[in-house]
Design a protein around this motif. Sequence first.
Motif, PDB file in Angstrom:
ATOM      1  N   UNK A  31       0.535  -1.467  -0.358  1.00 52.22           N
ATOM      2  CA  UNK A  31      -0.210  -0.105   0.106  1.00 52.22           C
ATOM      3  C   UNK A  31       0.822   0.977  -0.094  1.00 52.22           C
ATOM      4  N   UNK A  32      -0.114   2.456   0.287  1.00 56.01           N
ATOM      5  CA  UNK A  32       0.994   3.593   0.023  1.00 56.01           C
ATOM      6  C   UNK A  32       0.899   4.501   1.837  1.00 56.01           C
ATOM      7  N   UNK A  33       1.902   4.628   2.152  1.00 50.89           N
ATOM      8  CA  UNK A  33       1.995   5.396   3.488  1.00 50.89           C
ATOM      9  C   UNK A  33       2.479   6.779   3.238  1.00 50.89           C
ATOM     10  N   UNK A  34       1.462   8.299   4.322  1.00 51.52           N
ATOM     11  CA  UNK A  34       2.273   9.393   3.828  1.00 51.52           C
ATOM     12  C   UNK A  34       2.541   9.784   5.585  1.00 51.52           C
ATOM     13  N   UNK A  35       2.943  10.271   6.287  1.00 51.72           N
ATOM     14  CA  UNK A  35       3.524  10.620   7.091  1.00 51.72           C
ATOM     15  C   UNK A  35       4.083  11.585   6.889  1.00 51.72           C
ATOM     16  N   UNK A  36       3.049  12.361   8.674  1.00 55.07           N
ATOM     17  CA  UNK A  36       3.828  14.099   8.580  1.00 55.07           C
ATOM     18  C   UNK A  36       4.847  13.861   9.790  1.00 55.07           C
ATOM     19  N   UNK A  37       6.138  13.970  10.390  1.00 52.38           N
ATOM     20  CA  UNK A  37       7.140  13.771  11.857  1.00 52.38           C
ATOM     21  C   UNK A  37       7.415  14.758  12.498  1.00 52.38           C
ATOM     22  N   UNK A  38       7.690  15.354  13.244  1.00 57.83           N
ATOM     23  CA  UNK A  38       8.172  16.296  14.204  1.00 57.83           C
ATOM     24  C   UNK A  38       8.959  15.877  15.370  1.00 57.83           C
ATOM     25  N   UNK A  39       9.956  16.107  15.051  1.00 56.15           N
ATOM     26  CA  UNK A  39      11.250  15.414  15.379  1.00 56.15           C
ATOM     27  C   UNK A  39      12.065  16.305  16.199  1.00 56.15           C
ATOM     28  N   UNK A  40      12.348  16.403  17.545  1.00 56.22           N
ATOM     29  CA  UNK A  40      13.426  17.309  18.252  1.00 56.22           C
ATOM     30  C   UNK A  40      14.111  16.586  19.959  1.00 56.22           C
ATOM     31  N   UNK A  41      14.973  17.550  19.416  1.00 56.41           N
ATOM     32  CA  UNK A  41      16.059  16.918  20.966  1.00 56.41           C
ATOM     33  C   UNK A  41      17.247  17.437  21.605  1.00 56.41           C
ATOM     34  N   UNK A  42      17.461  17.443  22.670  1.00 64.35           N
ATOM     35  CA  UNK A  42      18.738  18.171  23.160  1.00 64.35           C
ATOM     36  C   UNK A  42      18.791  17.214  23.993  1.00 64.35           C
ATOM     37  N   UNK A  43      19.950  15.722  23.114  1.00 65.45           N
ATOM     38  CA  UNK A  43      20.962  14.499  23.756  1.00 65.45           C
ATOM     39  C   UNK A  43      19.807  13.567  23.489  1.00 65.45           C
TER      40      UNK A  43
END
Length: 146
Positions: A31-43
């Motif tokens: 199938x097809x997949x669409x995702x939106x991911x927000x990533x944040x970090x400090x270590x």
Amino acid sequence: MRISGQFRAVFIALIAVVAASITSAAYAESGTIRISVVKAGWFIGGSGGSGTLTFRGRVYPLSIGGLSAGLVFGASQTDFVGRVSQIRRPSDVAGVYGAAGAGAALGAGARAIVLTNEKGAVLQMSGREVGLMANADLSGLVISLR
């Protein structure tokens, strides 16, 4: 004669195992997949997002969450589009995906990734990343059906 009978039984069992593995692989779909991911970090970083799986003409909403540990600095958003293969039902996409990666984004950049979960689903995605992020980390991504 006794050896040939045992040989015949082993041979028939081997054929049955091979036939079962061929038919189960033949029924796996994609199938097809669409995702939106927000990533944040400090270590230690976190990620979250949402997306959709299109499978057999139906659209299924997805939730995404995860953790990263290692060298993680900054924040970014990535919109992925791709293909999921080796699934038989929509729930096969749900699971834990692990990855080791390194990269950097300053402004806009491209990203590609291939992931596999414990059910054998394979995600092949690429997308556009926007933000300020530097990472060399181990990360886990959890995808679930909503």
